[in-house]
Design a protein around this motif. Structure first.
Motif, short mmCIF file in Angstrom:
data_model
loop_
_atom_site.label_atom_id
_atom_site.label_comp_id
_atom_site.label_asym_id
_atom_site.label_seq_id
_atom_site.Cartn_x
_atom_site.Cartn_y
_atom_site.Cartn_z
N ASP B 216 0.83 -1.21 0.00
CA ASP B 216 0.00 0.00 0.00
C ASP B 216 0.86 1.25 0.00
OD1 ASP B 216 -2.34 -1.27 -0.13
OD2 ASP B 216 -2.85 -1.10 2.00
N ARG B 217 2.04 1.13 0.61
CA ARG B 217 2.93 2.30 0.62
C ARG B 217 3.33 2.68 -0.80
NH1 ARG B 217 4.99 -0.09 5.70
NH2 ARG B 217 5.73 1.53 7.14
N GLN B 220 0.44 4.42 -2.27
CA GLN B 220 0.32 5.75 -1.66
C GLN B 220 1.35 6.71 -2.26
OE1 GLN B 220 -2.13 6.75 0.47
NE2 GLN B 220 -1.28 8.76 0.02
N ASP B 224 0.65 10.18 -3.90
CA ASP B 224 1.31 11.41 -3.45
C ASP B 224 2.00 12.14 -4.62
OD1 ASP B 224 0.49 10.84 -0.92
OD2 ASP B 224 2.44 10.22 -0.15
N ASN B 227 -0.58 13.75 -6.58
CA ASN B 227 -1.02 14.92 -5.82
C ASN B 227 -0.10 16.11 -6.07
OD1 ASN B 227 -2.74 16.08 -3.81
ND2 ASN B 227 -0.97 16.02 -2.44
N TYR B 340 10.15 2.01 -1.52
CA TYR B 340 9.23 0.88 -1.59
C TYR B 340 9.31 0.22 -2.95
CZ TYR B 340 7.56 3.99 2.00
OH TYR B 340 7.48 4.85 3.04
#
Lengths: 382, 401
Positions: B216-217, B220, B224, B227, B340
């Protein structure tokens, strides 16, 4: 209770405590853990760092969360000294710094570093020209606080920063523990390379804070171990404390923007009232930080005054809490070359945005009564 | 006294004849969504220019935000004051001080209101003299000044304009169509997205997610990154494609040396289908020549075979260091280097073919049918919308901070 010792520590805000409690309860996973629970904690830590960076107008990579002011100061001073000693072993600070700065420098002296301790004027102010006059080719660090914790003197950080722009080898560290939330310090514009912040002085919790280290600064870490905090500070992150600190930071900055004039006028009110008391000599500079008034009652033992006020649930302090266990003279006031009478009888009243005018009036009233009551004994013991 | 306007100049787009109106509208709406965090600010359009009326919002904060909007050539602070000598003096001083380190200046006055008693020719020396008296080591230079301060006395008020700030350049995002950005968690693809947006292209992103091989990292991280990119445009839709089954099948049934090439071909096929479904006419990638095994000329040729959609590769001629510079500038670098696993690193073969051929790839792929897997992946694809401007209020952790 009337609490007027906010430079020693502050009352944690209820919403800050609530965040602390929620995070400690719900997000207790180690941010370094691989699982999803750990990744939530890590995300929360990232968000905290992002918010702190935004509030301070720095990069996320420049925020190192610490256990508070003492650690931040030690990390900056020893970190620079150990990392850059091959460039030079000379450093500059002032005679009115907090013990966590002063003693860090003393310790480095014992390792062969050379330190210049700058004099200050009668109000505790460092003269920027003096920085320039002692700086050398091998100067690697200048460390000056933004606001003096005993007197509330605001140091000319921007002037010193602009002088240091011509000395790229010397890093500039500012102990901003007393200034945070009270005065504006634009770090980049002022040329500040390292800046120490503490959580519990801004209604956060003890054991929290941050060192801001600009991207071009490399430090020798105090704590080696895991790769937390950009490998600058090992140890499992104190996530609840950090979240609480960052929330407190947001709230104090909001206060600074909205209520600074209220705080200034509160201090002015306190100043005017204290000044009217016949026995009082005010030590703080008139144009000082908006939350500190330091004054002396020559001939009165400060501890006795404090205890007498304490009986009425009013709390102020002598010198700074960190050095007040040692007896007698305030080294800060002594550095200002004040008379012995004044340096041994100083009291500090420090305000927060929560204090009210009514509280000040009650304090003044009580102080007058205390002085009256103690007068005969004190006169005799002189 | 503080600045109460920001003047916005748009260079390139002002030339675009008929479309100009559309371009201006797009720029205005992009600016408006960018300035949402400043509720008091208003945008005013006049001929060939735009103004942000600050209405008390912090000038430098708003300036920084405006500088991220594509389609703006340059910007300046301006202050509107009453037509009165003292106010004018204070205003030129404010304008001069905004240019830090300026040692020379020039004042250019214009008097549209002929009833104003001081003539332009007298205004310049009067205001310039005021600056000279209140500064040290500063001189006038009418030919090559560090800063030119423009004073315009109009009927309604006087306007003083300070130094130029560079804009982000390019074209307003959304004026030149839309592209589907293949967004991994690396350094390159966000930079590629940024450069494409700079040319006025709106972006949707596609990301291949392979749980539990990628965490999930990692997802994410991609959100990000998107974003950060949304700062330069508006909201970005991130299409997350569940890719585990296909990757496992490739690993199981394709020769190891070709697994990377074939994986990329699958990604490209899925991207094209998704783009088609979303009426998007091109695909953008972070490919640059010669960096890694999948980015050789042979590789590009073999992967590109599966689509005839235009592939935009803004980084194709850039050095890694140039790419990193941009990544730092746009704030994606620190996110990209989070350590990651992404979809490309888990199933990496030990020795990928650096010179694959179309013929071989087709030969291997013919033996196994991937169509169903591709359709399934597309069906299960879900969309996450990110928007920097609104994210601030949506985060689940916000009440804690």
């Amino acid at each position: 209770m009337i609490y007027l010792d906010n430079s020693a520590t502050t009352h944690p805000l209820p919403e800050v405590l609530e965040s602390f409690h929620k995070v400690a309860d719900r997000y207790y996973a180690n941010p370094s853990s691989v699982h999803r629970f750990g990744s939530e904690a890590e995300y929360l830590l990232q968000q905290s760092r992002k918010q702190a960076a935004q509030l301070l107008n720095v990069d996320v990579s420049e925020v190192i969360f610490t256990s508070g002011g003492t650690e931040g100061n030690n990390m900056a001073i020893k970190g620079i000294a150990l990392q850059h000693q091959s460039r030079g072993k000379h450093m500059i600070t002032s005679k009115v710094e907090h013990p966590s700065v002063m003693e860090a420098f003393r310790a480095l002296e014992s390792l062969g570093f050379e330190v210049d301790y700058l004099d200050v004027d009668a109000e505790g102010r460092v003269n920027p020209q003096q920085v320039e006059s002692v700086i050398r080719k091998d100067t690697i660090l200048v460390s000056i606080m933004s606001v003096n914790n005993e007197l509330g003197t605001v140091q000319p950080i921007e002037a010193i920063g602009s002088i240091l722009k011509d000395y790229p080898k010397a890093f500039f560290h500012v102990d901003h523990v007393q200034g945070l939330g009270k005065i504006d310090l634009p770090l980049k514009e002022a040329g500040v390379d390292l800046c120490t912040l503490s959580g519990h002085k801004i209604h956060g919790l003890k054991g929290t804070g941050a060192l801001i280290a600009q991207n071009h600064v490399s430090l020798f870490p105090l704590l080696h171990g895991g790769s937390q905090e950009h490998e600058q500070r090992a140890g499992t992150e104190n996530l609840p404390g950090t979240v609480a600190f960052v929330k407190a930071l947001r709230l104090i900055e909001e206060n600074r923007k909205q209520k600074i004039n209220k705080l200034k006028s509160l201090r002015q009110h306190l100043w005017n009232e204290v000044e009217r008391i016949e026995q009082v000599v005010i030590n703080s500079p008139k144009q000082g930080a908006p939350h500190i008034v330091n004054f002396s009652l020559p001939g009165y033992k400060p501890e006795v005054v404090i205890h007498a006020l304490g009986e009425k649930d009013i709390f102020i302090s002598t010198k700074s809490a960190c050095s007040s266990k040692q007896p007698d003279v305030s080294s800060v006031l002594k550095a200002c070359r004040l008379d012995h009478d004044l340096t041994t009888s100083a009291l500090r009243v420090s305000l927060s945005y929560q204090n009210t005018e009514e509280e000040i009036d009650v304090f003044i009233d009580t102080l007058k009564k205390v002085i009256e009551r103690l007068q005969p004994t004190m006169e005799r013991s002189r | 006294m503080n600045f109460n306007h920001i003047l916005i100049r748009y260079g390139e787009m002002a030339l675009k004849g008929k479309n100009r109106h559309l371009f201006e509208q797009k720029l205005q709406s992009n600016l408006a969504s960018k300035l949402k965090p400043f509720p008091a600010a208003r945008i005013k359009k006049t001929r060939g220019r735009m103004y942000v009326l600050l209405n008390g919002e912090d000038p430098h904060d708003v300036m920084e935000h405006c500088q991220q909007v594509f389609g703006i050539h340059s910007l300046s602070f301006a202050v509107q004051v009453e037509k009165e000598e003292e106010q004018l003096k204070e205003a030129v001083m404010l304008a001069f001080n905004d240019a830090q380190n300026a040692k020379t200046f020039k004042i250019s006055s214009k008097r549209t209101d002929k009833e104003f008693p001081i003539k332009s020719a007298e205004l310049n020396p009067m205001l310039g003299g005021y600056i000279l008296r209140n500064t040290e080591g500063v001189t006038v230079d009418v030919h090559d000044p560090d800063v030119e301060i423009k004073v315009e006395v109009r009927h309604d008020a006087a306007y003083i304009t300070a130094q130029d700030y560079p804009g982000a350049g390019g074209l307003p995002v959304g004026t030149t169509g839309k592209s589907l950005l293949m967004l991994s968690g690396g350094i390159d693809s966000p930079v590629s997205g940024y450069l494409t947006m700079k040319r006025g292209v709106a972006i949707e992103a596609i990301h291949f997610h392979s749980p539990p091989y990628t965490s999930d990292r990692a997802k994410q991280k991609v959100l990000d990154l998107a974003n950060e990119l949304s700062k330069y445009g508006k909201k970005i839709n991130v299409h997350v494609v569940p890719f585990t089954a296909i990757q496992q099948k490739i690993q199981r049934e394709m020769p190891e040396g070709y697994s990377m090439t074939i994986m990329r071909r699958m990604m490209m096929r899925i991207s094209e289908k998704l783009a088609h479904k979303q009426d998007i006419l091109s695909i953008t990638t972070g490919e640059s020549l010669g960096q890694v095994a999948s980015q050789t000329m042979e590789s590009m040729n073999t992967i590109n075979e599966v689509t005839n959609y235009p592939i935009i590769r803004p980084l194709v001629s850039m050095d890694k260091l140039e790419i990193i510079d941009i990544a730092r500038k746009i704030g994606t670098y620190d996110i990209s280097i989070r350590p990651y696993e992404d979809c490309c690193t888990v199933f990496v073969p030990k020795a990928p073919k650096t010179k694959p051929t179309r013929k071989n790839a087709n030969y291997y792929e013919e033996k196994v049918d991937f169509n169903e897997d591709i359709e399934k992946a597309l069906e299960e694809t879900y969309v996450i919308q990110v928007n920097e401007a609104e994210n601030k209020t949506k985060d689940q952790f916000d009440d804690l901070l």
